[in-house]
Design an enzyme around this catalytic site. Sequence first.
Site, PDB file in Angstrom:
ATOM      1  N   ARG A 104      49.950  20.699  90.171  1.00  0.00           N
ATOM      2  CA  ARG A 104      48.486  20.630  90.024  1.00  0.00           C
ATOM      3  C   ARG A 104      48.175  20.963  88.582  1.00  0.00           C
ATOM      4  NH1 ARG A 104      43.741  23.170  93.702  1.00  0.00           N
ATOM      5  NH2 ARG A 104      44.347  21.296  94.825  1.00  0.00           N
ATOM      6  N   HIS A 131      43.443  13.006  93.390  1.00  0.00           N
ATOM      7  CA  HIS A 131      43.822  14.033  94.374  1.00  0.00           C
ATOM      8  C   HIS A 131      44.354  13.307  95.617  1.00  0.00           C
ATOM      9  CE1 HIS A 131      44.222  17.807  96.200  1.00  0.00           C
ATOM     10  NE2 HIS A 131      42.969  18.157  96.398  1.00  0.00           N
ATOM     11  N   GLN A 134      44.935  14.967  99.219  1.00  0.00           N
ATOM     12  CA  GLN A 134      43.697  15.257  99.949  1.00  0.00           C
ATOM     13  C   GLN A 134      43.205  14.014 100.684  1.00  0.00           C
ATOM     14  OE1 GLN A 134      41.917  18.341 100.233  1.00  0.00           O
ATOM     15  NE2 GLN A 134      41.082  17.096 101.893  1.00  0.00           N
ATOM     16  N   ASP A 222      31.867  16.462  97.534  1.00  0.00           N
ATOM     17  CA  ASP A 222      32.714  17.446  96.849  1.00  0.00           C
ATOM     18  C   ASP A 222      31.809  18.238  95.910  1.00  0.00           C
ATOM     19  OD1 ASP A 222      34.920  18.795  95.773  1.00  0.00           O
ATOM     20  OD2 ASP A 222      35.646  17.078  94.618  1.00  0.00           O
ATOM     21  N   CYS A 262      36.612  18.236 101.001  1.00  0.00           N
ATOM     22  CA  CYS A 262      37.978  18.719 100.723  1.00  0.00           C
ATOM     23  C   CYS A 262      38.052  20.234 100.670  1.00  0.00           C
ATOM     24  CB  CYS A 262      38.498  18.093  99.432  1.00  0.00           C
ATOM     25  SG  CYS A 262      37.547  18.507  97.954  1.00  0.00           S
ATOM     26  N   ARG A 290      46.087  18.611 105.656  1.00  0.00           N
ATOM     27  CA  ARG A 290      46.850  18.698 104.402  1.00  0.00           C
ATOM     28  C   ARG A 290      48.309  19.024 104.698  1.00  0.00           C
ATOM     29  NH1 ARG A 290      44.326  19.744  99.531  1.00  0.00           N
ATOM     30  NH2 ARG A 290      46.417  19.426  98.713  1.00  0.00           N
TER      31      ARG A 290
HETATM   32  N1  NVA Z   1      37.088  17.873  92.597  1.00  0.00           N
HETATM   33  C1  NVA Z   1      37.545  19.218  92.894  1.00  0.00           C
HETATM   34  C2  NVA Z   1      38.480  19.204  94.057  1.00  0.00           C
HETATM   35  C3  NVA Z   1      38.988  20.561  94.459  1.00  0.00           C
HETATM   36  C4  NVA Z   1      39.933  20.518  95.601  1.00  0.00           C
HETATM   37  C5  NVA Z   1      38.222  19.789  91.661  1.00  0.00           C
HETATM   38  O1  NVA Z   1      38.955  19.057  90.997  1.00  0.00           O
HETATM   39  O2  NVA Z   1      38.013  20.966  91.367  1.00  0.00           O
HETATM   40  N1   CP Z   2      41.140  20.829  98.802  1.00  0.00           N
HETATM   41  C1   CP Z   2      41.994  21.481  97.984  1.00  0.00           C
HETATM   42  O1   CP Z   2      42.803  20.879  97.269  1.00  0.00           O
HETATM   43  O2   CP Z   2      41.907  22.829  98.073  1.00  0.00           O
HETATM   44  P1   CP Z   2      42.594  23.891  97.107  1.00  0.00           P
HETATM   45  O3   CP Z   2      41.964  23.760  95.748  1.00  0.00           O
HETATM   46  O4   CP Z   2      42.311  25.221  97.752  1.00  0.00           O
HETATM   47  O5   CP Z   2      44.072  23.606  97.037  1.00  0.00           O
END
Ligand code: NVA
Ligand code: CP
Length: 303
Positions: A104, A131, A134, A222, A262, A290
């Site tokens: 990540r 992502h 997800q 989101d 998500c 997930r």
């Molecule tokens: N769009 C959000 C998703 C978090 C799971 C982010 O990138 O922070």
């Molecule tokens: N939805 C998601 O990716 O959650 P986290 O940021 O907690 O991993």
Amino acid sequence: MSQRTVRHFLQIPDFSRQELLDTLDLAARMKRGEYTEKPLAGKTLAMIFAKSSTRTRVSFEVGTVQLGGHALFLSSRDIQLGRGEPIRDMARVLSRYVDGIMIRTFDQQDLVDLATYGSVPIINGLTDLLHPCQIMADLLTIQENFGADLSGVKVAWVGDGNNMANSWLNAAYRLGFELRLAYPAGYEPDAAILERARGAANIITTRDPAEAVAGADVVNTDVWASMGQEDESAKRAADFQGYCITEEMMETATDRAVFLHCLPAHRGEEVTEGVLEGPRSRVWDEAENRLHVQKAIMATLMG
Ligand code: NVA
Ligand code: CP
């Protein structure tokens, strides 16, 4: 001696349509307890995090253990990556120790570099651009509600044209369902990903959340400010006025419609408490899924 090609999951189109459906089917079998194999026995997954996580971190670690393997949590602040060691060096070193890398981070190119220089499968645990894990969980959740054939489902995305929106476009590109995206000016999804999807699926873009949600089977949103965009929170809160998913808006979706997010969610911003906690919400199933889809992805790539 023949060498196996290393496969990656950097984006949804890394898998063919049939591979995506097979992966979702495997995930469903895992969820039902019909799969008891341990394809990761004796294997290790490195999990590199340059951003925070609850779901991704825990579900990948638990999933690895359930498949018989071991997971290593590596914060980018603690490894030499945080002090500037090049990705291409880390890729070659980690490939000598571990059997797969989940990462990540910010830049999608870092994943491409890992895949190019490393020799083990790379899995995208979220970048600024995408992502995909997800969206796989979201697709499994949709199948649980509407059946395995995803082609007739109408999906609405309301909010930022962010990593989630781009991955929805990639899913529509591969699977061919109708996708409506409502986003304010200045918050467009990635132009190349949008154009590619338009060539394969019915993609409707609008500035009007009501237009996207009316007649949709799946309503998805989101946060307005993603990780790394915290400084823009106030401007985004102003720019996204009218983009909150409310109970009234959900009433215009189909009778069978479900709400997905998500998580983490900001109640009262992109969604009301009533929708998130209401009868149409499937967010807890979605979060659970997930685990199942990622196990299926790991079994496919690392098994
Ligand atoms: N769009 C959000 C998703 C978090 C799971 C982010 O990138 O922070
Ligand atoms: N939805 C998601 O990716 O959650 P986290 O940021 O907690 O991993």
